[in-house]
Design an enzyme around this catalytic site. Structure first.
Site, PDB file in Angstrom:
ATOM      1  N   LYS A  95       4.923   1.836 -10.125  1.00 20.07           N
ATOM      2  CA  LYS A  95       3.988   1.046  -9.310  1.00 20.07           C
ATOM      3  C   LYS A  95       2.984   0.362 -10.225  1.00 20.07           C
ATOM      4  O   LYS A  95       2.447   0.992 -11.157  1.00 20.07           O
ATOM      5  CB  LYS A  95       3.271   1.969  -8.314  1.00 20.07           C
ATOM      6  CG  LYS A  95       2.389   1.220  -7.304  1.00 20.07           C
ATOM      7  CD  LYS A  95       1.780   2.169  -6.285  1.00 20.07           C
ATOM      8  CE  LYS A  95       0.920   1.446  -5.263  1.00 20.07           C
ATOM      9  NZ  LYS A  95       0.343   2.360  -4.259  1.00 20.07           N
ATOM     10  N   SER A 170       1.136   1.237   0.602  1.00 15.07           N
ATOM     11  CA  SER A 170       1.069   0.182  -0.391  1.00 15.07           C
ATOM     12  C   SER A 170       2.169   0.260  -1.448  1.00 15.07           C
ATOM     13  O   SER A 170       2.399  -0.715  -2.151  1.00 15.07           O
ATOM     14  CB  SER A 170      -0.298   0.204  -1.075  1.00 15.07           C
ATOM     15  OG  SER A 170      -0.472   1.426  -1.776  1.00 15.07           O
ATOM     16  N   SER A 194       0.261   6.004   1.234  1.00 14.77           N
ATOM     17  CA  SER A 194       1.028   4.951   0.553  1.00 14.77           C
ATOM     18  C   SER A 194       2.270   5.389  -0.210  1.00 14.77           C
ATOM     19  O   SER A 194       3.007   4.530  -0.684  1.00 14.77           O
ATOM     20  CB  SER A 194       0.118   4.183  -0.400  1.00 14.77           C
ATOM     21  OG  SER A 194      -0.635   3.268   0.329  1.00 14.77           O
TER      22      SER A 194
HETATM   23  N1  GLN Z   1      -2.635   2.069   4.266  1.00 13.95           N
HETATM   24  C1  GLN Z   1      -3.811   2.773   3.816  1.00 13.95           C
HETATM   25  C2  GLN Z   1      -4.839   1.767   3.391  1.00 13.95           C
HETATM   26  O1  GLN Z   1      -4.622   0.619   3.562  1.00 13.95           O
HETATM   27  C3  GLN Z   1      -3.471   3.708   2.693  1.00 13.95           C
HETATM   28  C4  GLN Z   1      -3.252   3.012   1.425  1.00 13.95           C
HETATM   29  C5  GLN Z   1      -2.924   3.953   0.310  1.00 13.95           C
HETATM   30  O2  GLN Z   1      -2.559   5.100   0.515  1.00 13.95           O
HETATM   31  N2  GLN Z   1      -3.108   3.464  -0.894  1.00 13.95           N
HETATM   32  O3  GLN Z   1      -5.858   2.105   2.890  1.00 13.95           O
END
Ligand code: GLN
Length: 510
Positions: A95, A170, A194
């Site tokens: 990532k 994400s 995410s």
């Molecule tokens: N979808 C969540 C957010 O937008 C979690 C994102 C994540 O875990 N990085 O914050």
């Protein structure tokens, strides 16, 4: 378990296709046995990327040269009789929120375009030490804010199961790369879900380790008290191998905890959960959950019962407040963390014409460099932390966080693990929620409690709903990450046996 095709020693076109379908464990075993070289495994992954990534768009950067050089080194040392680790020569997608020397680090943002980190994240140096082959950097929502990878400044990634749909986020690039057979393994990060949500909607195993279990050194911070890197893989055993490779105390991260890494690899292979107490979280069901998701979850729970687990219903009343608490805490921390992108130190600089002052350049750079979701969170967080509102918003959210931790603690007095669906719905169509941030935020309803309390959690493929994968989430107490793998390994084996093959075998060909 599926029967994996035996890799041939040659590099015929057919063998190359088979190689990318091997699990990480099978790839490593074939390399160790001399049936496959690390260079062949890496070349097969690179060929697959060349073939499908123009459709999937998982990769932001492919480091073919670096990957092949790392693979050659594995082959040379193996030929010289050196004993290498259990993932030596296995390709991986990283990532783009973790720094790696020799590669760009963008975090899916324009503001870091062209920035090359001068150092390796600890996760990356451990992967290199384990002789894992880094294929390159994969797409993500900008600074890990999102649930669909549509917040990437470099365009969205597509779900390999249905390319009109989101791969989750994400860590959407990480999940799509593994589901599209571009890499057997990927690293994601999970602040509110995410890793688990993309794993669920792409039919993979994804694990958020216990907070403090994996070093955050070199992980560009979104919300420091919640962020955690972890594995995405096609099987529980593969996820365990990757987890073991990256976990463990790191003096470079002050929040890294100096305890032994739980025996995740051993737990993944045990496959006996007789007498284990499983709690179904009452609050993570009901309105807003897709009936197909509920049905797949219920069927998976019945399988746990059939495997000899004692299943009970458990109430965690404060989980209902997890989402609002998260959307105060995460933006608050992000508003502080992202202040470092000031046009002076990293990446983009706009308007530096020799006339404009530092503040003007900073402002123009942030205007151009940050996308709308990142700006929204910075503004939300700045507001929540402002004097006069701090106690009412940030302080209140921290109290809720404590109540959620207490709910977990009370539940874990009665049961060994908790379970829920991973996400309320399967993958939704690209574009469906881009104009409705709150609808997008609801994707993480089930995953956020574990981030707030710090405990580990896994998403495991539970089945298909209208041809799309959905996941079951397993949650354990802090530093009992091995329990996820124990339950996950047993359940995966049983579900694969029920359907006669691994879920991913049903993914449409690309
Ligand atoms: N979808 C969540 C957010 O937008 C979690 C994102 C994540 O875990 N990085 O914050």
């Amino acid at each position: 378990m599926t029967d994996h095709p035996t890799p041939s020693a040659t590099t015929s076109a057919a063998a190359t296709t088979d190689v990318v379908q091997l699990t990480a464990a099978a790839t490593a075993a074939a390399i160790a046995a001399g049936e496959l070289s690390a260079v062949e495994a890496t070349q097969a992954a690179l060929d697959r990327i060349a073939k499908v990534d123009h459709t999937i768009h998982a990769f932001l950067h492919v480091d073919a040269e670096g990957a092949l050089a790392a693979a050659r080194s594995v082959d040379e040392r193996r030929a010289a009789g050196e004993r290498l680790g259990p993932l030596a020569g296995v390709p991986l997608a990283l990532k783009d929120v973790l720094t790696a020397r020799g590669m760009p680090t963008t975090c899916g943002s324009r503001i870091l375009e062209g920035w090359h980190a001068p150092y390796d994240a600890t996760v990356v140096s451990r992967l290199r030490a384990a002789d894992v082959v880094l294929l390159g950097k994969v797409n993500m929502d900008e600074f890990a804010m999102g649930s669909s990878t549509e917040n990437s400044a470099y365009g969205p990634t597509r779900n390999p199961w249905d390319t009109t749909r989101i791969p989750g986020g994400s860590s959407g690039g990480s999940a799509a790369a593994v589901a599209a057979f571009e890499a057997p393994l990927a690293i994601g990060t999970d602040t509110g879900g995410s890793i688990r949500q993309p794993a669920a909607v792409c039919g993979l195993v994804g694990v958020k380790p216990t907070y403090g279990g994996v070093s955050r050194y070199g992980l560009v911070a979104f919300s420091s008290s919640l962020d955690q890197a972890g594995p995405l893989a096609r099987t529980v055993a593969d996820a365990a191998l990757l987890h073991a490779a990256i976990a463990g105390h790191d003096p470079l991260d002050s929040t890294s905890v100096d305890v032994p890494v739980p025996a995740v690899v051993e737990a993944a292979g045990r496959r006996d959960i007789r007498g284990l107490r499983v709690g179904v979280v009452r609050e993570l069901a009901g309105d807003g959950y897709d009936p197909g998701v509920q049905a797949a979850f219920t069927a998976a729970v019945e399988t746990l019962t059939a495997l000899g687990a004692e299943v009970v219903e458990v109430s965690c009343p404060h989980f209902t407040y997890a989402l609002p608490a998260y959307y105060l805490i995460a933006p608050s921390e992000c508003s502080s963390n992202l202040a470092r992108f000031d046009a002076m130190r990293f990446g983009l600089r706009i308007g530096d014409d020799g006339q404009a002052g530092a503040e003007e350049v900073m402002s123009r750079t942030r205007e151009a460099g940050f996308g709308p979701e990142v700006k929204r969170r910075i503004i939300l967080g700045t507001y929540a932390l402002s004097s006069g509102y701090y106690d009412a918003y940030y302080g209140q959210a921290q109290k809720v966080r404590t109540l959620i931790s207490r709910d977990f603690a009370a539940a874990f007095e009665r049961v060994d693990v908790l379970v829920s669906p991973t996400t309320p719905t399967p993958a939704f169509p690209l574009g469906a929620k881009v104009d409705d941030p709150v609808a997008m935020y609801l994707s993480d309803l089930c995953t956020i409690p574990s981030n707030l309390a710090g405990g580990p959690a896994m998403s495991l493929p539970a089945g298909l709903v209208d041809g799309l994968p959905v996941g079951i989430q397993i949650m354990a107490p802090p530093f009992a990450d091995d329990r996820l793998y124990l339950v996950g390994g047993a359940l995966e084996e049983a579900l694969d046996a029920q359907r006669g093959h691994a879920l991913l075998d049903e993914a449409p060909a690309l």
